[in-house]
Design a protein around this motif. Sequence first.
Motif, PDB file in Angstrom:
ATOM      1  N   ARG A 140      27.440  42.628  42.287  1.00 47.27           N
ATOM      2  CA  ARG A 140      28.918  42.594  42.655  1.00 47.27           C
ATOM      3  C   ARG A 140      29.437  43.958  41.890  1.00 47.27           C
ATOM      4  O   ARG A 140      29.069  44.080  40.946  1.00 47.27           O
ATOM      5  N   GLU A 141      30.409  44.557  42.918  1.00 47.98           N
ATOM      6  CA  GLU A 141      30.540  45.944  42.515  1.00 47.98           C
ATOM      7  C   GLU A 141      32.017  46.177  42.740  1.00 47.98           C
ATOM      8  O   GLU A 141      32.602  45.855  44.016  1.00 47.98           O
ATOM      9  N   ALA A 142      32.691  46.740  41.766  1.00 51.28           N
ATOM     10  CA  ALA A 142      34.204  46.969  41.975  1.00 51.28           C
ATOM     11  C   ALA A 142      34.248  48.480  42.326  1.00 51.28           C
ATOM     12  O   ALA A 142      34.241  49.397  41.620  1.00 51.28           O
ATOM     13  N   ARG A 143      33.953  49.067  43.919  1.00 50.63           N
ATOM     14  CA  ARG A 143      34.241  50.275  43.987  1.00 50.63           C
ATOM     15  C   ARG A 143      35.573  50.762  44.381  1.00 50.63           C
ATOM     16  O   ARG A 143      35.692  52.215  44.937  1.00 50.63           O
ATOM     17  N   GLN A 144      36.731  50.264  44.085  1.00 51.14           N
ATOM     18  CA  GLN A 144      37.951  50.741  44.516  1.00 51.14           C
ATOM     19  C   GLN A 144      38.769  51.536  43.117  1.00 51.14           C
ATOM     20  O   GLN A 144      39.833  51.685  43.248  1.00 51.14           O
ATOM     21  N   GLY A 145      37.809  51.585  42.166  1.00 53.30           N
ATOM     22  CA  GLY A 145      38.350  52.455  41.039  1.00 53.30           C
ATOM     23  C   GLY A 145      39.410  51.657  40.242  1.00 53.30           C
ATOM     24  O   GLY A 145      39.781  52.188  39.039  1.00 53.30           O
ATOM     25  N   ARG A 146      39.297  50.176  40.344  1.00 54.30           N
ATOM     26  CA  ARG A 146      40.248  49.296  39.282  1.00 54.30           C
ATOM     27  C   ARG A 146      39.355  48.273  38.854  1.00 54.30           C
ATOM     28  O   ARG A 146      38.290  48.171  39.692  1.00 54.30           O
ATOM     29  N   SER A 147      39.817  47.806  37.997  1.00 47.77           N
ATOM     30  CA  SER A 147      39.147  46.329  37.664  1.00 47.77           C
ATOM     31  C   SER A 147      38.926  45.522  38.929  1.00 47.77           C
ATOM     32  O   SER A 147      37.840  44.993  39.057  1.00 47.77           O
ATOM     33  N   GLY A 148      40.009  45.374  39.531  1.00 49.57           N
ATOM     34  CA  GLY A 148      39.953  44.854  40.937  1.00 49.57           C
ATOM     35  C   GLY A 148      40.247  43.520  41.274  1.00 49.57           C
ATOM     36  O   GLY A 148      39.760  42.725  40.384  1.00 49.57           O
ATOM     37  N   GLN A 149      41.055  43.130  42.167  1.00 51.59           N
ATOM     38  CA  GLN A 149      41.140  41.847  42.675  1.00 51.59           C
ATOM     39  C   GLN A 149      39.815  41.554  43.193  1.00 51.59           C
ATOM     40  O   GLN A 149      39.518  40.325  43.352  1.00 51.59           O
ATOM     41  N   GLU A 150      39.135  42.364  43.890  1.00 54.10           N
ATOM     42  CA  GLU A 150      38.042  42.089  44.723  1.00 54.10           C
ATOM     43  C   GLU A 150      36.697  41.504  44.073  1.00 54.10           C
ATOM     44  O   GLU A 150      36.085  40.532  44.301  1.00 54.10           O
ATOM     45  N   ASN A 151      36.659  42.208  42.965  1.00 49.32           N
ATOM     46  CA  ASN A 151      35.311  41.925  42.089  1.00 49.32           C
ATOM     47  C   ASN A 151      35.625  41.901  40.639  1.00 49.32           C
ATOM     48  O   ASN A 151      35.275  42.801  39.582  1.00 49.32           O
ATOM     49  N   PRO A 152      36.563  41.200  40.017  1.00 55.70           N
ATOM     50  CA  PRO A 152      37.102  41.489  38.937  1.00 55.70           C
ATOM     51  C   PRO A 152      36.100  41.018  37.927  1.00 55.70           C
ATOM     52  O   PRO A 152      34.857  40.329  37.981  1.00 55.70           O
ATOM     53  N   PRO A 153      36.155  41.781  36.604  1.00 55.83           N
ATOM     54  CA  PRO A 153      34.911  42.057  35.807  1.00 55.83           C
ATOM     55  C   PRO A 153      34.744  40.957  34.764  1.00 55.83           C
ATOM     56  O   PRO A 153      34.686  40.946  33.452  1.00 55.83           O
ATOM     57  N   PHE A 154      34.422  39.640  35.354  1.00 53.65           N
ATOM     58  CA  PHE A 154      34.372  38.418  34.513  1.00 53.65           C
ATOM     59  C   PHE A 154      33.099  37.717  35.361  1.00 53.65           C
ATOM     60  O   PHE A 154      32.815  37.828  36.433  1.00 53.65           O
ATOM     61  N   ALA A 155      32.478  37.037  34.577  1.00 52.27           N
ATOM     62  CA  ALA A 155      31.558  36.021  35.137  1.00 52.27           C
ATOM     63  C   ALA A 155      31.073  34.739  34.081  1.00 52.27           C
ATOM     64  O   ALA A 155      31.710  35.019  33.027  1.00 52.27           O
ATOM     65  N   LEU A 156      30.563  33.643  34.547  1.00 50.49           N
ATOM     66  CA  LEU A 156      30.060  32.649  33.669  1.00 50.49           C
ATOM     67  C   LEU A 156      28.827  32.232  33.994  1.00 50.49           C
ATOM     68  O   LEU A 156      28.236  32.108  35.225  1.00 50.49           O
ATOM     69  N   THR A 157      27.895  31.897  33.083  1.00 57.05           N
ATOM     70  CA  THR A 157      26.667  31.320  33.510  1.00 57.05           C
ATOM     71  C   THR A 157      26.839  29.889  32.746  1.00 57.05           C
ATOM     72  O   THR A 157      27.412  29.582  31.843  1.00 57.05           O
ATOM     73  N   CYS A 158      26.145  28.888  33.330  1.00 55.03           N
ATOM     74  CA  CYS A 158      26.304  27.504  33.152  1.00 55.03           C
ATOM     75  C   CYS A 158      25.379  26.610  33.314  1.00 55.03           C
ATOM     76  O   CYS A 158      24.622  26.820  34.605  1.00 55.03           O
ATOM     77  N   THR A 159      25.073  25.535  32.945  1.00 57.88           N
ATOM     78  CA  THR A 159      24.282  24.395  33.221  1.00 57.88           C
ATOM     79  C   THR A 159      24.673  23.662  34.439  1.00 57.88           C
ATOM     80  O   THR A 159      26.118  23.691  34.706  1.00 57.88           O
TER      81      THR A 159
END
Length: 679
Positions: A174-193
Amino acid sequence: MTQYRIDDAHSTLVLEETASLPRIAYFGPRLPDGEDLGQFLLSTALDLNGGMLDELAPLTLCPVGDGHFMGQPGLVIAGLVPRFRAHVAASGAELTVTARDEALGITYRAEIALDGVLALQAVVESDAPIRLEWLCAPVLPVAPGQDEIVEFSGRWVGELHQHRHRFAPGARLREARQGRSGQENPPFALTCTPGASATRGEVTSYAYGWPGGHRMLAEELPCGRRQVQFGHVHGSNGMGTRFETGVLTVARSGAGFNDAAVVLQAHVRDRLVPWVRPNRPVHYNCWEAVYFQHDLPTLSDMADRAARIGAERFVLDDGWFKGRNNDKSSLGDWSIDRQKWPHGLKPLIDKVKSLGMTFGLWVEPEMVNPDSDLYRAHPDWALGRADQVTGRYQLVLDLGRQEVRDYLFAAISKVLAENDIDYLKWDHNRLLPVLDAAQGRGVMDLMARLREAHPGVEIESCASGGGRIDYGILTQTTRVWLSDCIDALERVRMQATASLFLPAAVVGSHVGAFHAHTTGRNLPMELRAWVAAMRHMGFESDLTAFTPAEEALLTEVTAWYKANRDWMHAGEIRQLESEPGRTGEIQIAKDGARFVAFAVQTDMPEAQLPLPLRLTGLEPTARYRVTLRNPGTAPGPSRGPVALKTQSLTLSGQALMAQGLALPLSWPATLYVIEGTRL
């Protein structure tokens, strides 16, 4: 191999040396103080199978494509594959890894710190210029059993949608290529059971701190091990001698998403944000009232009405600077429009100050319109090709250039020095034509210089709404604008998701018009007002369109917000597990002495009667007095003996969490507000 261990109150990280770079062998619940790490690591050694190399490559802090590790590398240098020898230095709850390839003249350094959250950052330095193609923050292996990953996407006026899926063999980018943190691919994620929820399951949360384009890579290797990488693109050609990642902030929980969320909320509020005034003033923003049509009598009237309702800060949005009558011209020309404001902004500021409010101003410093004096004088200051396609009729200024930053600093500093302004709404509406880390470093530098020169000024991060929300920009700003959509039902969803990473104090939320400008939906004042009061409250509408009843209700809710914001913004937000069509959250004071819960009916309920609302995060043995603040919201068909419609109740925390509270019927676009006090 030598092992290193760092701990905080709840977690342990174990780092193990390998023949090259060390690896994080464990990050999870705190191990007993006497745990034998040698035995512990022996118990985790994996077998080999046919078709594999004769030794399993370690998943190091920065895997390299050396022919041994076959997964996605964390460091890619054109034409070079370093062979590092590492040294580890331990100090308290911090580890510093320094590795060197003497033959190539390349040094890698990783900083690891554990104190409530895990902070990871990497630096690469070279004796001679190299072309860096990729560098990620130190790699944290995905914990065993966390078979699912939650990612986020969005768009303008539709931010923060969640996507949850199982890991599968191979790599996912997942890559934000718009030059901002971005609505499209914000720089957050979670892993979980599998099956993890707000209150159940093991969770690891990731937040990458960088205001420009970034990349997340999640990979399941053929052997079953998994890694998550976060980093950013360093330049259009990647040439240089020093490169560093943003800080990757990680939190973990063994009891659902909420426990990780409140750790991150506290980290942002108490460590990242450079507060000027933690007591968050009620905003009035005039954008949806007047747009570009500025005149003193109209705005003075709006100021009177805003102050009467309870606003404490008046924000003049786009349209105040020279020649700015629409979005097609004048960006870059940061001087006051003397046709609209013949006597400058001082008459409006004086009016606002006389009403007991402070004054804020909208700016978009990183942008320029081709139709502007600045562009006509310095077309070479625009980032990217001369024949590029504009976005919203504008181009991006190259903030990697010192002269560009100096011009912007001088222009904006002059406006701040000559006017009593305590707040900048800093917008960013054009996607970048090229990805270059110099742009991210440039905006951070410009903000820092302005804050140093004007220490009483706060900055809000806005980028077409929620296009630049990350833990990097929050080191320079005190508020984020979650979305240009202030439709209250959309905001409920966005605010709930944002609470996984952001505290209430930094999330701006405004009361919009009855007929929402971005969705066309008609929503009642009670919902609009209370949803705004759930975060950093404001209003953004034509206040002359409010009926007397609407103004009275908004005045009441605003007064409630002011009376409660101190403890709410110092506390925590936890999401409630609710039935379909209802979204619930609870905000709990830091000392646990009080709470407020919100139950928002977003859709028609499926069942004939609502299920009890079960709370969370309370002290099981404590007793609480619970009151429904707005029982009058109950619709006409509600005719049963629901106690909260007529009286307060006293219940244990255990009862409130295990059995919950029966609420009256509710229709879509309504909510109930439940207040609790510990006895």
